[in-house]
Design an enzyme around this catalytic site. Structure first.
Site, PDB file in Angstrom:
ATOM      1  CB  CYS A 127       0.364   1.684  -4.642  1.00 10.69           C
ATOM      2  SG  CYS A 127       0.157   3.444  -3.974  1.00 10.69           S
ATOM      3  CB  VAL A 176      -0.900   0.230   1.113  1.00  8.49           C
ATOM      4  CG1 VAL A 176      -2.093  -1.160   1.244  1.00  8.49           C
ATOM      5  CG2 VAL A 176      -0.056  -0.123   2.395  1.00  8.49           C
ATOM      6  CB  CYS A 177       0.473   4.758  -1.217  1.00 12.29           C
ATOM      7  SG  CYS A 177       0.165   4.184  -3.132  1.00 12.29           S
ATOM      8  N   PRO A 178       2.495   4.871   1.068  1.00 13.61           N
ATOM      9  CG  PRO A 178       3.832   6.220   2.458  1.00 13.61           C
ATOM     10  CD  PRO A 178       2.599   5.297   2.594  1.00 13.61           C
TER      11      PRO A 178
END
Length: 285
Positions: free
Chosen positions: A249, A222-224
Site C-alpha cells: 500500500c 488496501v490502505c489504511p
C-alpha cells in the site's frame, strides 16, 4: 489539475446544453451500459471520464514504479464488495455520489447536495471512530505483578539484553544513518516507566521469526488497513521486540513511519522488496 477541470466543466457543459459538473456514479452506469449494450447514446463525456480514470491511473502507476498486479485475499474482497454495495446504495438514495453531491450539487446550492455533504461528514466521522481508534496508554500494573525498567533505562533505552525472567530483549537504538526520522535515546522516552508485561502474548496474526522478531504480512491489504493492523499487533508485543511488516500500500510508506515516530517506536530498517512492495522493521518503544 482536477480542480481546474472541475471549473472548466461548467461552461463547457452549459455550452453543450446541460448544466452540470463532474460526477462518477452516472458515468459509471453509462460505461457499463455501453459495454453491455453497445448503444452509442451511452458513449458520452462521462463515459470517457471513467475510462480516462482507468487509463490515467495505469500510466501514473507505471511512471512512478508503483504498478503491481494484486490478487486480493478473502478479507479484502469482502470489504471491497460490501463497501462498494453500500456506496452504490448511498449514491442511489442521495441522488449522486460524493463528487456529484459534495462538489456539484453544493455549487448549485441545492438541498440535496448540502444534506448529502452533511451525512458524508458524519459517515466519515463514524468510520474514523470505528477503524482509527487512538491508542490509549495502558495503566501500569502493581509492582508485585510486573517488572519495570529503572528511570534511567526508560530514558535512554539502554536496557540489558537479559531480563530477570530470562527473555532476551534487544532495545539498543539503531545507529543506521538513514533512520533520521526515528526516535532514539531521550527523544523516544515515554512519559512513564516502560512496563514488562509477563501476560502479554504476541498476536496470532504474527509469525514468530525468533530472537524477538515478528512478521506481519499485509501484502494485498488496501490502505489504511496495513497501518490499522500494525497498530493492533504492536500492542501485543513487548518493549524492544521488532515488528517486520510487508506491505504494498503506497500510502503506508509515509503513514507507518509517521505513526511509529509519533508513538515512540523506532524504524530500524526500511527497504523496497520489489515493484510496489516494501518491508519496514519497527522496534517497539
Amino acid at each position: 489539475m482536477i480542480g481546474l477541470l472541475g471549473v472548466i466543466a461548467w461552461p463547457l457543459s452549459a455550452a453543450a446544453g446541460r448544466n452540470g459538473g463532474l460526477g462518477i456514479t452516472t458515468p459509471s452506469a453509462h460505461t457499463v451500459d455501453f459495454i453491455t449494450t453497445g448503444d452509442a447514446k451511452f458513449m458520452n463525456w462521462g463515459t470517457l471520464l471513467v475510462l480516462g480514470l482507468l487509463i490515467g491511473s495505469f500510466i501514473a502507476a507505471k511512471a512512478t514504479g508503483e504498478f503491481r498486479i494484486r490478487v486480493a485475499d478473502a478479507k479484502t474482497t469482502v470489504r471491497a464488495v460490501v463497501g462498494g454495495v453500500l456506496m452504490g446504495i448511498g449514491a442511489a438514495l442521495a441522488g449522486g455520489c460524493t463528487v456529484g453531491n459534495g462538489m456539484v450539487e453544493t455549487s448549485l446550492f441545492s438541498f440535496q447536495g448540502w444534506i448529502a455533504l452533511l451525512f458524508i461528514a458524519l459517515g466519515v466521522g463514524a468510520g474514523t471512530k470505528l477503524w482509527l481508534k487512538p491508542s490509549a496508554a495502558q495503566p501500569a500494573a502493581a509492582a508485585q505483578d510486573t517488572e519495570t525498567y529503572s528511570t534511567s533505562e526508560s530514558l535512554d533505552h539502554n536496557i540489558s539484553n537479559e531480563n530477570p525472567s530470562g527473555n532476551s530483549i534487544d532495545a539498543t537504538p539503531s545507529k543506521s544513518p538513514r533512520n533520521t526520522h526515528a526516535f532514539s535515546g531521550f527523544a523516544a522516552a515515554p512519559s512513564a516507566l516502560m512496563v514488562k508485561d509477563p501476560t502479554l502474548a504476541p498476536s496470532k496474526k504474527l509469525k514468530d521469526l525468533g530472537e524477538g522478531y515478528y512478521a506481519l504480512d499485509s501484502l494485498g491489504a488496501v490502505c489504511p488497513f496495513p497501518l490499522i493492523e500494525a497498530k493492533d499487533v504492536m500492542k501485543t508485543l513487548q518493549s524492544g521486540d521488532h515488528l517486520v511488516i510487508d506491505f504494498d500500500c503506497t500510502q503506508a510508506t509515509e503513514a507507518i513511519p509517521h505513526w511509529a515516530a509519533t508513538d515512540g517506536h523506532e524504524v530500524t530498517d526500511f527497504v523496497e522488496k520489489g515493484e510496489a512492495s516494501w518491508q519496514i522493521t519497527l522496534k517497539k518503544g
